[in-house]
Design an enzyme around this catalytic site. Structure first.
Site, short mmCIF file in Angstrom:
data_model
loop_
_atom_site.label_atom_id
_atom_site.label_comp_id
_atom_site.label_asym_id
_atom_site.label_seq_id
_atom_site.Cartn_x
_atom_site.Cartn_y
_atom_site.Cartn_z
N ASN A 127 89.33 3.88 66.99
CA ASN A 127 90.23 4.81 67.68
C ASN A 127 91.59 4.80 66.99
O ASN A 127 92.34 3.83 67.08
CB ASN A 127 90.37 4.41 69.15
CG ASN A 127 91.12 5.44 69.98
OD1 ASN A 127 91.79 6.31 69.44
ND2 ASN A 127 90.99 5.34 71.29
N ASP B 100 87.66 8.22 66.80
CA ASP B 100 88.05 9.53 66.29
C ASP B 100 88.18 9.51 64.76
O ASP B 100 87.94 8.49 64.11
CB ASP B 100 89.34 10.01 66.94
CG ASP B 100 90.49 9.01 66.83
OD1 ASP B 100 90.51 8.24 65.84
OD2 ASP B 100 91.35 8.98 67.72
N ASP C 174 69.69 18.02 60.64
CA ASP C 174 69.07 17.43 61.81
C ASP C 174 67.72 18.08 62.12
O ASP C 174 67.52 19.26 61.87
CB ASP C 174 70.02 17.59 63.01
CG ASP C 174 69.53 16.89 64.25
OD1 ASP C 174 69.36 15.66 64.20
OD2 ASP C 174 69.32 17.58 65.28
N GLU D 150 66.30 15.38 58.09
CA GLU D 150 65.68 14.38 58.96
C GLU D 150 64.23 14.77 59.20
O GLU D 150 63.96 15.83 59.77
CB GLU D 150 66.43 14.29 60.28
CG GLU D 150 65.81 13.29 61.24
CD GLU D 150 66.26 13.45 62.68
OE1 GLU D 150 66.19 12.46 63.44
OE2 GLU D 150 66.66 14.57 63.07
#
Length: 619
Positions: free
Chosen positions: A140, A168, A333, A362
């Protein structure tokens, strides 16, 4: 900070009312893509215009550099799809779009930018080591964006595996030195686009915006900075694209442009997850349709990739991100669930602009032939050439687990690893496959091998020395563990990346002795691989395993590396003269891990239980 002339605006369009009466009740809420560029290889572009009743207007473009080829009005009057052509002579600047009904007019401005010649679209190859991060769980760097007012998921609870934790992009940027020191060359983040879904929004695979980074991760500008910082370190950026589906709260789902924007059924229909139906010569057409057009889960509507408007929308957005953020490669994906005809067109369109750009898909399937089917080249008799370059090599992932966990029999143990690699003839370019021990969906490999450090080191040695592109999952280098039931256990925070963490695993001082030992082991192998082409592009020769010992060589004209893996739970010895085809003139062996040179007595090599030796041959 970015220079002002490169700042990515989040304002979709600029409004100018030029003395005319505004159109009653009409406004433009969106134009996508947000902008485009002059000098693209393909001059055509399809703009999506969205606003109340905008489809009932006439359109003109007042710019000599842009030709309005066609106005496409669709079922939903809140949409217009404008086919335009950007002239080769077009200059960067603003073009004026005029929307009119009778004497009432509105004008909007759309920006064409100059293409930036910065490093981009380099492609990812077997010289790289990929590091996979789930941004919410890594570090973070800006607590101010942990919660963003107005978003559906306002959770922030690090004690829950399914709520947001606050990681982040700024946090990742702050850890790039750590990754570079480890030996990483490429960074793959799970999806970072806005995922304004009410539950489990942290994982990113149900995006609700196409052109905006999730504000809880940062901004578009922050993502550009990440790419710039990576490139300064001669590292690369991989973008996780999800063409198969979007989130149920995506703006084009809440107000669809047309009835066939999505693959929809009379009642909710989920995919069968049966990849075999795509290539089964005896498959039912209904079964194949259910596999490809069924929804992945209820919250992820399936995109109709046979719809030409959908095709343009997806393809243009991916080109936009490459050009905007200087991305080097795509991870795709759920590849088998896509329409392969579309994926071939998609690949051609992207490579038209970026010839060196690369993709890997994938393919969570079972069997080498199943996996090979989705690759390009029609190498195993496919009806469609998907043009796909590489896959996530699940077959070798299964094999390395079997090699270290199963008894040594002809179909298991070391033989499973040997026979799986022997099936590489089914791949057009096996060196483009991505190797991995674990990822955000698979059991942590340290747990898979029962937290046996010696087994784990052997797996790491194999990962760094076998053909292909190795990928590490964040925390693998410090013995992070857990099984995927539930999958949130695989996605724990990297300790030290968040305020209040008791230990900082990014620092040697914060690691336990076993963690530091493992970190150093990975670093040694990763940096050796980074510095020696033999482990990147060298040829491979493997030997049939005997007595549970698997041996293979990587070699080129300059170097030879020998890898000896003991897959037994007891110590073993092997005679090195069996491998004279590759080591007949050797004078000594340099142990890459121990960093010492040896000349084995009686040409015999001793290995402890589950030990793997990585040896550079000295001639």
């Amino acid at each position: 900070m970015l220079k002002s002339n490169r700042k990515i605006t989040t304002v979709l369009v600029a409004l100018t009312v030029l003395g005319w009466s505004p159109l009653k009740g009409q406004s433009i809420q969106r134009i996508e893509p947000l902008n485009w560029w002059v000098g693209m290889e393909n001059p055509t572009l399809q703009l999506v215009i969205y606003g109340p009743e905008i489809g009932k207007t006439d359109v003109q473009i007042e710019d000599k550099g842009i030709e309005l080829v066609k106005i496409n009005r669709v079922e939903n009057p809140n949409y217009l799809f404008l086919d335009v052509k950007v002239a080769a002579s077009a200059k960067p600047g603003w073009s004026t779009l005029t929307f009119s009904q009778g004497k009432k007019k509105l004008t909007y401005r759309y920006e064409l930018k100059q293409r930036d010649q910065k490093v981009k679209a380099q492609g990812v190859n077997s010289a790289d080591l990929i590091y996979l991060i789930m941004p919410d769980r890594f570090a973070n760097g800006n607590k101010a964006n942990d919660q963003v007012k107005g978003m559906l998921d306002m959770s922030l609870n690090r004690d829950s595996m399914y709520l947001r934790h606050g990681g982040d992009l700024e946090g990742i940027i702050g850890k790039l030195d750590y990754l570079q020191d480890l030996g990483v060359t490429s960074l793959w983040l799970t999806p970072v686009l806005t995922n304004d879904m009410p539950q489990a929004s942290y994982h990113g695979y149900a995006n609700t915006e196409t052109y905006h980074i999730d504000p809880r991760f940062g901004s578009n500008d922050t993502y550009v900075q990440l790419g710039e910082q990576l490139h300064k370190r001669q590292m690369k950026l991989i973008f996780d694209v999800v063409p198969n589906h979007i989130g149920s709260y995506h703006w084009t789902v809440k107000d669809k442009p047309m009835s066939d924007w999505l693959n929809e059924w009379p009642s909710y229909t989920q995919t069968s997850y049966k990849d075999q139906t795509v290539f089964d010569p005896y498959a039912s057409a209904d079964d194949k349709k259910k596999m490809v057009k069924g929804w992945f889960v209820p919250t992820m509507p399936d995109m109709n990739e046979q719809n030409p408007y959908v095709q343009n929308y997806l393809t243009q957005s991916h080109i936009w991100w490459i050009e905007t953020a200087a991305i080097d490669g795509f991870r795709i994906d759920t590849y088998p669930y896509n329409d392969l005809d579309f994926m071939a067109k998609w690949t051609d369109r992207i490579q038209q602009e970026y010839p060196n750009f690369t993709f890997f898909g994938e393919t969570w399937v079972h069997g080498v032939a199943n996996q090979a089917y989705f690759l390009g080249g029609k190498h195993v008799g496919q009806e469609v050439d998907s043009k796909l370059m590489g896959v996530t090599d699940f077959q070798l992932n299964y094999a390395i687990g079997d090699a270290l966990n199963q008894k040594t029999e002809w179909t298991a143990g070391a033989n499973k690893l040997y026979s799986t690699l022997a099936s590489d003839y089914q791949y057009p370019t096996p060196e483009r496959n991505v190797l991995f021990l674990d990822n955000h969906d698979k059991d942590r490999f340290f747990s898979v091998v029962g937290e046996n450090v010696q087994k784990y080191k052997s797996a790491m040695a194999w990962l760094m020395t076998t053909r292909g592109i190795p990928q590490l999952y964040y925390g693998a280098e410090i013995l992070m563990k857990n099984f995927s039931n539930p999958d949130g256990l695989l996605r724990e925070d990297f300790q030290g990346g968040f305020a209040g963490d008791k230990m900082n695993k990014f620092s040697p001082e914060g690691r336990t002795k076993p963690e530091q030992d493992m970190w150093s082991y990975v670093q040694t192998l990763a940096n050796y691989r980074k510095q020696h082409a033999v482990l990147q592009t060298g040829k491979t020769m493997q030997y049939v395993p005997e007595d549970g010992i698997y041996v293979y060589f990587r070699y080129n004209e300059q170097q030879t590396v020998m890898v000896v893996m003991n897959c037994n739970d007891v110590a073993k010895e092997i005679k090195l003269d069996r491998f004279k085809e590759r080591n007949s003139k050797v004078k000594s062996y340099f142990d890459i891990i121990q960093k010492q040179e040896t000349s084995p007595a009686d040409n015999t090599l001793k290995l402890e239980a589950y030990e793997t030796k990585v040896l550079e041959l000295k001639f």
